[in-house]
Motif scaffolding. Structure first.
Motif, short mmCIF file in Angstrom:
data_model
loop_
_atom_site.label_atom_id
_atom_site.label_comp_id
_atom_site.label_asym_id
_atom_site.label_seq_id
_atom_site.Cartn_x
_atom_site.Cartn_y
_atom_site.Cartn_z
N THR A 11 0.69 -1.69 0.02
CA THR A 11 -0.11 0.29 0.07
C THR A 11 0.76 1.19 0.01
N PHE A 12 1.72 1.25 0.56
CA PHE A 12 3.05 2.88 0.74
C PHE A 12 3.15 2.24 -0.79
N PHE A 13 4.20 1.75 -1.08
CA PHE A 13 4.65 2.12 -2.32
C PHE A 13 4.13 2.45 -3.35
N GLY A 14 2.57 1.41 -3.55
CA GLY A 14 1.36 2.36 -4.28
C GLY A 14 1.31 3.58 -4.16
N ILE A 15 0.67 4.26 -3.25
CA ILE A 15 0.65 5.46 -2.80
C ILE A 15 1.97 6.15 -3.11
N VAL A 16 3.03 5.83 -3.14
CA VAL A 16 4.08 6.65 -3.82
C VAL A 16 4.08 7.27 -4.94
N TRP A 17 3.78 5.48 -5.49
CA TRP A 17 3.77 5.35 -7.41
C TRP A 17 2.53 6.24 -8.11
N ILE A 18 1.15 5.96 -7.55
CA ILE A 18 0.27 6.67 -8.39
C ILE A 18 0.24 7.69 -7.45
N GLY A 19 0.91 8.17 -6.75
CA GLY A 19 0.53 9.97 -6.10
C GLY A 19 1.90 10.18 -7.10
N LEU A 20 2.47 9.89 -7.19
CA LEU A 20 3.57 10.95 -8.64
C LEU A 20 3.06 10.60 -10.15
N LEU A 21 2.72 9.49 -10.32
CA LEU A 21 1.62 9.42 -11.69
C LEU A 21 0.78 11.11 -11.75
N TYR A 22 0.60 10.84 -11.03
CA TYR A 22 -0.49 11.81 -10.29
C TYR A 22 -0.53 13.43 -10.99
N TYR A 23 1.03 13.55 -9.85
CA TYR A 23 1.48 14.41 -9.52
C TYR A 23 2.28 14.78 -11.66
N PHE A 24 2.79 14.21 -12.19
CA PHE A 24 2.75 14.17 -13.18
C PHE A 24 2.02 14.41 -14.24
N ASN A 25 0.59 14.00 -14.37
CA ASN A 25 -0.20 14.00 -15.11
C ASN A 25 -0.96 15.46 -14.87
N PHE A 26 -1.32 15.74 -13.32
CA PHE A 26 -2.32 16.33 -12.59
C PHE A 26 -1.91 17.91 -12.31
N VAL A 27 -0.11 18.41 -13.16
CA VAL A 27 0.17 19.23 -12.00
C VAL A 27 1.44 19.47 -12.91
N GLN A 28 2.87 18.38 -12.58
CA GLN A 28 3.67 18.83 -14.22
C GLN A 28 4.07 19.54 -15.31
N ILE A 29 2.84 18.17 -16.34
CA ILE A 29 2.72 18.11 -17.27
C ILE A 29 2.38 18.90 -18.11
N PRO A 30 0.86 19.46 -17.55
CA PRO A 30 -0.22 20.96 -17.77
C PRO A 30 0.77 22.30 -17.35
N THR A 31 1.78 21.56 -16.63
CA THR A 31 2.27 23.88 -16.33
C THR A 31 3.10 23.90 -16.10
N MET A 32 3.66 22.91 -17.24
CA MET A 32 5.47 22.90 -18.09
C MET A 32 5.06 24.33 -18.99
N PRO A 33 3.77 23.73 -19.51
CA PRO A 33 3.87 25.32 -20.99
C PRO A 33 4.08 26.77 -20.34
N LYS A 34 3.76 26.63 -19.31
CA LYS A 34 3.33 27.91 -18.81
C LYS A 34 4.13 28.51 -18.17
N ILE A 35 5.71 27.80 -18.08
CA ILE A 35 6.72 28.04 -17.20
C ILE A 35 7.84 29.09 -17.90
N PRO A 36 8.12 30.38 -17.58
CA PRO A 36 9.54 30.64 -18.60
C PRO A 36 10.26 29.86 -18.86
N ALA A 37 10.91 29.70 -19.94
CA ALA A 37 12.19 29.47 -20.17
C ALA A 37 13.64 29.17 -19.60
N GLU A 38 13.14 29.99 -19.53
CA GLU A 38 14.62 30.44 -17.68
C GLU A 38 14.71 30.00 -16.68
N LEU A 39 13.14 28.83 -16.32
CA LEU A 39 12.99 28.69 -15.14
C LEU A 39 12.63 27.21 -15.80
N LYS A 40 12.45 26.65 -16.44
CA LYS A 40 12.27 25.08 -16.77
C LYS A 40 13.62 23.94 -16.48
#
Length: 188
Positions: free
Chosen positions: A43-72
């Motif tokens: 359960t612990f490792f599953g939370i780590v894995w799926i939590g990061l999957l959701y972080y990438f898909n809900f936060v990082q991927i959609p936010t990257m185009p909005k980040i200024p090039a010098e901060l990427k």
């Protein structure tokens, strides 16, 4: 206190010690089995894995185009590689501990061959295996190119980023029925 909470490894170790203290104080040494500990780790490792999957898909991927090039580079050179480390090992350890749980409980064969009454957990297990395969053999190799961890030209990096993103989105899609199977398999 800031020194303690500033050390992730010490916080994790202390959390582990506290978890075992709770287990043994509530259940007693005779009731804390390898199956129970492995199921908890799964359960612990599953939370780590799926939590990061959701972080990438809900936060990082959609936010990257909005980040200024010098901060990427802050994300691509520091945050993403660290998150991908925990992501891929979370995937591997989730599958490994899940397999151990199914063997210790005696239903591994029936689940993997989709036999009743283990068909639902078996579907969840197969989805998790597919997703972990995607993490290690599609997402990670392509992310290494996209992030510049391995040498690649700009066209290869762009193609690798797209492949990694689409496979990550596929894993997000598969995670929804996988989580249903895992939660509902025990009659929930």
């Amino acid at each position: 206190m800031a020194k303690f909470f500033g050390n992730l490894h010490l916080v994790l170790l202390t959390g582990l010690v506290l978890a075992f203290a709770v287990m043994f104080s509530v259940h007693g040494a005779d009731e804390v089995t390898a199956h129970a500990v492995t199921r908890w780790l799964h359960t612990f490792f599953g939370i780590v894995w799926i939590g990061l999957l959701y972080y990438f898909n809900f936060v990082q991927i959609p936010t990257m185009p909005k980040i200024p090039a010098e901060l990427k580079p802050g994300v691509s050179k520091h945050i993403a590689p660290a998150a991908l480390f925990f992501f891929r090992w979370g995937a591997a350890l989730t599958v490994l501990t899940g397999l151990i749980v199914s063997v210790l409980a005696g239903y591994a064969h029936q689940a993997f061959t989709l036999q009743d009454p283990f068909k639902l957990i078996g579907i969840g297990m197969w989805l998790a295996v597919i997703m972990a395969f995607n993490v290690w053999f599609i997402i990670w190799p392509n992310q290494k190119k996209a992030l510049g961890i391995v040498e690649a030209d700009d066209a290869t990096k762009a193609k690798a980023a797209t492949t990694a993103m689409m496979t990550s989105r596929l894993n997000t899609l598969l995670s929804i029925p996988m989580l249903y199977c895992m939660v509902s398999a025990n009659g929930g």
